[in-house]
Enzyme design. Structure first.
Site, PDB file in Angstrom:
ATOM      1  N   ASP A  50       0.788  -1.228   0.000  1.00 10.69           N
ATOM      2  CA  ASP A  50       0.000   0.000   0.000  1.00 10.69           C
ATOM      3  C   ASP A  50       0.828   1.289   0.000  1.00 10.69           C
ATOM      4  OD1 ASP A  50       0.977  -0.251   2.503  1.00 10.69           O
ATOM      5  OD2 ASP A  50      -0.936  -0.198   3.545  1.00 10.69           O
ATOM      6  N   ARG A 278      -5.302   4.497   6.241  1.00 11.37           N
ATOM      7  CA  ARG A 278      -5.450   4.318   4.798  1.00 11.37           C
ATOM      8  C   ARG A 278      -6.669   5.022   4.238  1.00 11.37           C
ATOM      9  NH1 ARG A 278      -4.204  -1.472   2.990  1.00 11.37           N
ATOM     10  NH2 ARG A 278      -5.088  -0.405   1.199  1.00 11.37           N
ATOM     11  N   TYR A 286      -0.071  -3.804  11.308  1.00  8.49           N
ATOM     12  CA  TYR A 286       0.957  -4.850  11.228  1.00  8.49           C
ATOM     13  C   TYR A 286       1.193  -5.302  12.660  1.00  8.49           C
ATOM     14  CZ  TYR A 286       2.308  -3.698   6.443  1.00  8.49           C
ATOM     15  OH  TYR A 286       2.336  -3.502   5.085  1.00  8.49           O
ATOM     16  N   PRO A 362       7.573  -6.305   4.885  1.00  4.40           N
ATOM     17  CA  PRO A 362       6.874  -5.215   4.188  1.00  4.40           C
ATOM     18  C   PRO A 362       6.705  -3.931   4.991  1.00  4.40           C
ATOM     19  CG  PRO A 362       5.281  -6.851   4.903  1.00  4.40           C
ATOM     20  CD  PRO A 362       6.635  -7.321   5.383  1.00  4.40           C
TER      21      PRO A 362
HETATM   22  P1  FAD Z   1       4.004  -9.790  -7.296  1.00  8.64           P
HETATM   23  O1  FAD Z   1       3.175  -8.636  -6.886  1.00  8.64           O
HETATM   24  O2  FAD Z   1       4.073 -10.967  -6.410  1.00  8.64           O
HETATM   25  O3  FAD Z   1       3.484 -10.207  -8.708  1.00  8.64           O
HETATM   26  C1  FAD Z   1       3.850 -11.404  -9.329  1.00  8.64           C
HETATM   27  C2  FAD Z   1       2.821 -11.730 -10.379  1.00  8.64           C
HETATM   28  O4  FAD Z   1       3.293 -12.836 -11.116  1.00  8.64           O
HETATM   29  C3  FAD Z   1       1.482 -12.145  -9.779  1.00  8.64           C
HETATM   30  O5  FAD Z   1       0.454 -11.454 -10.435  1.00  8.64           O
HETATM   31  C4  FAD Z   1       1.438 -13.638 -10.019  1.00  8.64           C
HETATM   32  O6  FAD Z   1       0.116 -14.117 -10.244  1.00  8.64           O
HETATM   33  C5  FAD Z   1       2.277 -13.787 -11.264  1.00  8.64           C
HETATM   34  N1  FAD Z   1       2.920 -15.095 -11.392  1.00  8.64           N
HETATM   35  C6  FAD Z   1       3.561 -15.794 -10.441  1.00  8.64           C
HETATM   36  N2  FAD Z   1       4.063 -16.926 -10.956  1.00  8.64           N
HETATM   37  C7  FAD Z   1       3.731 -16.928 -12.269  1.00  8.64           C
HETATM   38  C8  FAD Z   1       3.969 -17.835 -13.334  1.00  8.64           C
HETATM   39  N3  FAD Z   1       4.658 -18.944 -13.145  1.00  8.64           N
HETATM   40  N4  FAD Z   1       3.492 -17.532 -14.538  1.00  8.64           N
HETATM   41  C9  FAD Z   1       2.788 -16.386 -14.752  1.00  8.64           C
HETATM   42  N5  FAD Z   1       2.535 -15.516 -13.780  1.00  8.64           N
HETATM   43  C10 FAD Z   1       3.000 -15.769 -12.549  1.00  8.64           C
HETATM   44  N6  FAD Z   1       4.643  -4.616   0.213  1.00  8.64           N
HETATM   45  C11 FAD Z   1       4.486  -3.440   0.778  1.00  8.64           C
HETATM   46  O7  FAD Z   1       5.148  -2.487   0.333  1.00  8.64           O
HETATM   47  N7  FAD Z   1       3.590  -3.293   1.813  1.00  8.64           N
HETATM   48  C12 FAD Z   1       2.824  -4.335   2.264  1.00  8.64           C
HETATM   49  O8  FAD Z   1       2.042  -4.192   3.177  1.00  8.64           O
HETATM   50  C13 FAD Z   1       2.963  -5.599   1.671  1.00  8.64           C
HETATM   51  N8  FAD Z   1       2.236  -6.698   2.076  1.00  8.64           N
HETATM   52  C14 FAD Z   1       2.410  -7.883   1.437  1.00  8.64           C
HETATM   53  C15 FAD Z   1       1.671  -8.994   1.804  1.00  8.64           C
HETATM   54  C16 FAD Z   1       1.820 -10.214   1.142  1.00  8.64           C
HETATM   55  C17 FAD Z   1       1.029 -11.386   1.555  1.00  8.64           C
HETATM   56  C18 FAD Z   1       2.731 -10.303   0.060  1.00  8.64           C
HETATM   57  C19 FAD Z   1       2.897 -11.606  -0.689  1.00  8.64           C
HETATM   58  C20 FAD Z   1       3.465  -9.204  -0.283  1.00  8.64           C
HETATM   59  C21 FAD Z   1       3.320  -7.990   0.387  1.00  8.64           C
HETATM   60  N9  FAD Z   1       4.056  -6.853   0.033  1.00  8.64           N
HETATM   61  C22 FAD Z   1       3.900  -5.685   0.635  1.00  8.64           C
HETATM   62  C23 FAD Z   1       5.041  -6.927  -0.985  1.00  8.64           C
HETATM   63  C24 FAD Z   1       4.526  -6.429  -2.304  1.00  8.64           C
HETATM   64  O9  FAD Z   1       3.221  -6.864  -2.544  1.00  8.64           O
HETATM   65  C25 FAD Z   1       5.475  -6.980  -3.308  1.00  8.64           C
HETATM   66  O10 FAD Z   1       6.787  -6.579  -2.982  1.00  8.64           O
HETATM   67  C26 FAD Z   1       5.152  -6.507  -4.702  1.00  8.64           C
HETATM   68  O11 FAD Z   1       3.864  -6.903  -5.041  1.00  8.64           O
HETATM   69  C27 FAD Z   1       6.171  -7.110  -5.631  1.00  8.64           C
HETATM   70  O12 FAD Z   1       5.781  -6.922  -6.919  1.00  8.64           O
HETATM   71  P2  FAD Z   1       6.155  -7.966  -8.029  1.00  8.64           P
HETATM   72  O13 FAD Z   1       5.505  -7.460  -9.249  1.00  8.64           O
HETATM   73  O14 FAD Z   1       7.608  -8.195  -8.009  1.00  8.64           O
HETATM   74  O15 FAD Z   1       5.522  -9.360  -7.566  1.00  8.64           O
END
Ligand code: FAD
Length: 677
Positions: A50, A278, A286, A362
């Protein structure tokens, strides 16, 4: 069965989270042929990340959607620290501004990841003219790199087999039923079941549709358990800690006075809690879960974690204040761990970004921000190399620049989480506990790091400064071997840097207000550095009304305009002169005494038969009628008489600084990174 269909694409992006969408955004803005696939059938609607830091907002502005984010988000202005007094009861002990004052034209705000993904999707649709769409329910099942072709610019050396899932396969199961809000455990690091191999197996049994894609480049943005990373045989190094935290997004009913402030609360013995106010009356908590501990294998039992368990921990920490809720929007739990990818790319053909190469806690609001910033660093490089605008060489700087940031992030997070999860010190003699001075100090320092504005990229072909690329980058052998640097002594560099002390080479261009010479409208200068894939030459023309200075400017412009030099040689046949490199000018004479057409050479405001003069390239450091004085020369540390020249990368980072006479240095910079005719 019929042979699977085959196709070519310049860039294939795997994963449509914040990192993948940022990469796709660059492809849309640079006009690169690209596809983006995600195994899930929907975007995120609630929960997860967020916090948006200053740098992310500056980036959104360069893409054109910071205004939507800024309007919708909750603005975080102050942090309140709560600690136990001598009687063990929590009380407010300090207040600090949430964002360091004067750091950026934006401050930290909060808006959930689902909205951010929506803004990205709208932006990608607009800029790609609807040609780049997230293909959902699609996942890769194999990836091969033909190493014999990796150095061939025209080749498509990466082959990926894609499989389309059925609707049911692409829908994640909720782990807990009957709870008041939707849970995010299926994406939490406490869960292992979200397994690609399993999905591929099941899908094969049902003969899902498959397709073979030949790509020039692949960007893996598929999150912490990245399939792309695993299929390249790359690893995340690091460890999990014993700290388990829960997260809840609720509308609180409470008598706690600072519920609309960001709070860091340390209780005497019940653990810690962080409050994030928010949008839409929501508050994120948290909450440290002291009752849940990892087993011998190092993993916590997720079945024990329920919203009730998380919430009762919050109630204990906040006592004697009361807190309850009727509405819970989302909840999850995670185990703190810090891990980093050992390599960020394979053969400079397949790249990893975001959670795929770094995971951490996070609470500092870094995950989404750093992930997007990775892709913001990488996207234009891949896009421009795929288009034949830039040399392949620049791709090596991705690992040297971003793996370094990830290393810094992990180090920061280790300190920050320990201070956050540690027990507060009882008194000055309590060495094991965390002292509140130590905590506040870490918060203040942390805010600078967390803003994303302290990033300072090391030397490479696109950052001209002295020193060792590996040492100032990520320290890897790969960086040592692949990243080329410019030959420059520290002394020479310091002389150049002193020409614009407020524009450090390797850092992002800070923003101050300047006026458009032709119409007097004030602009934050950064607003003129749009993410459209163009490099920029910023000419600080100085006092253009002085004849000596004017002669210097004219000489520089004659070289800029010469057919044998980079500007004309970078421009494709029949295209406008500003297609690849845009020249922007800021002068320091009085606006009302200068004339655009009389005082500035044509190359600074090019003429087009159909469109006339370009009135949007020359700016002045002068007072505005309604928005004050930006004092840009002073703030950028540039001599208002003599000026200087600055080369800016498409992602707004300063690449080179020099004198107006040092055209050779500028030419060399562009020869190093652009493909010139
Ligand atoms: P992600 O957002 O994880 O996106 C990965 C994407 O790839 C997803 O849409 C998934 O469906 C897709 N995918 C995965 N495997 C495959 C595959 N094999 N083939 C095709 N598609 C695939 N960050 C904060 O800053 N504050 C927070 O409060 C916070 N809370 C979080 C809570 C949780 C439970 C999680 C898991 C993360 C949290 N984060 C938080 C971290 C933040 O969400 C991530 O750092 C951020 O989303 C990372 O972005 P990304 O695009 O690298 O990965």
């Amino acid at each position: 069965s019929p042979a699977p269909k085959e196709s070519n694409v310049d860039v294939l992006i795997i994963g449509a989270g914040p990192a993948g969408l940022m990469a796709a955004c660059w492809m849309a803005h640079c006009g690169v042929s690209a596809r983006i696939v995600d195994k899930r059938n929907t975007k995120i609607f609630c929960g997860q990340a967020d916090g948006l830091q200053c740098r992310s907002l500056e980036i959104f502005d360069s893409l054109g959607f910071a205004d939507r984010t800024w309007k919708e988000a909750n603005h975080m202005i102050e942090i309140c620290m709560w600690n136990p007094g001598a009687d063990g009861v929590i009380r407010r002990s300090d207040r600090i501004p949430d964002t360091i004052v004067g750091l950026s034209r934006f401050q930290q705000i909060v808006l959930h990841q689902g909205r951010i993904e929506r803004f990205f999707l709208d932006n990608i649709k607009k800029y790609s003219k609807d040609s780049i769409k997230v293909e959902r329910g699609v996942l890769p099942e194999s990836l091969e790199i033909d190493t014999s072709k990796v150095e061939d610019d025209a080749a498509y050396p990466v082959t990926v087999k894609l499989r389309t899932l059925t609707e049911e396969e692409a829908t994640p199961a909720q782990q807990q039923t009957g709870s008041k809000g939707s849970d995010g455990l299926f994406r939490s690091n406490l869960t292992n079941e979200d397994d690609e191999d399993d999905l591929i197996r099941k899908s094969k049994a049902r003969a899902g549709e498959s397709e073979i894609v030949h790509a020039k480049y692949v960007i893996g943005c598929d999150g912490a358990r990245s399939w792309t990373r695993r299929s390249l045989g790359l690893e995340l190094d690091g460890e999990a800690t014993d700290f388990i935290w829960g997260v809840m997004d609720i509308i609180p009913v409470t008598d706690f006075p600072d519920i609309r402030m960001r709070c860091a609360i340390h209780s005497a013995s019940n653990g810690s809690l962080m409050v994030i106010p928010r949008e839409n009356r929501l508050v994120r908590l948290y909450i440290q879960l002291k009752e849940v501990t990892p087993d011998a294998s190092g993993r916590a039992d997720k079945s024990k974690i329920t919203p009730d368990l998380i919430f009762s921990a919050a109630q204990k920490i906040l006592a004697p204040y009361k807190i309850d809720y009727e509405y819970c929007d989302w909840w999850t739990a995670y185990q703190i761990g810090q891990r980093i990818g050992n390599s960020f790319d394979a053969e400079r053909r397949v790249f990893l970004a975001g959670d795929a190469v770094h995971t951490h806690s996070p609470k500092a609001g870094q995950g989404m921000n750093v992930s997007m910033q990775d892709a913001y660093n990488l996207g234009w490089k891949v896009g421009l190399v795929a288009k034949g605008v830039c040399k392949r060489e620049i791709l090596s700087s991705y690992q040297s620049e971003r793996r370094r940031v990830a290393q810094d992030l992990i180090e920061f997070d280790q300190k920050f989480s320990r201070l956050f999860s540690g027990r507060p010190a009882k008194d000055v003699m309590d060495a094991e506990g965390v002292s509140m001075e130590e905590f506040k100090d870490a918060f203040l320092k942390g805010n600078m790091f967390a803003s994303g504005l302290s990033v300072n990229y090391g030397p490479s072909s696109i950052v001209v400064k002295p020193g060792d690329a590996a040492e100032q980058g990520d320290g890897s052998e790969k960086t040592k071997k692949l990243v080329k640097t410019h030959d420059l002594s520290l002394e020479e560099f310091n002389k150049k840097q002193a020409l614009a002390s407020g524009l450090p080479v390797g850092m992002r261009v800070n923003s101050f207000k300047v006026l458009n010479q032709a119409c007097a409208r004030p602009w934050h200068f950064q607003e003129r550095l749009k993410a459209d894939g163009r490099f920029r030459v910023v000419l600080f023309a100085g006092n253009i009304l002085s004849p000596t200075q004017k002669a210097r400017v004219e000489k520089f412009c004659a070289l800029l305009d010469a057919p044998e030099n980079f500007l004309r040689r970078a421009t494709p046949e029949g295209k406008p002169i500003d297609s690849i490199v845009e020249v922007l000018t800021i002068h320091s004479a009085k606006r009302t005494e200068t004339e655009l057409l009389r005082d500035f050479p044509e190359v600074l405001h090019p003429f087009d038969e159909k469109l006339g003069w370009d009135y949007n390239k020359v700016f002045v450091d002068d007072e505005s009628y309604h928005e004050g004085y930006g004092d840009a020369y002073k703030n950028y540390g540039v001599d208002s008489e003599r000026g200087c020249v600055v080369a800016v990368r498409p992602d707004q980072y300063v690449g080179w600084v020099g004198e107006l006479e040092d055209f050779g240095g500028l030419q060399e910079y562009f020869e190093g990174c652009l493909v010139l005719k």
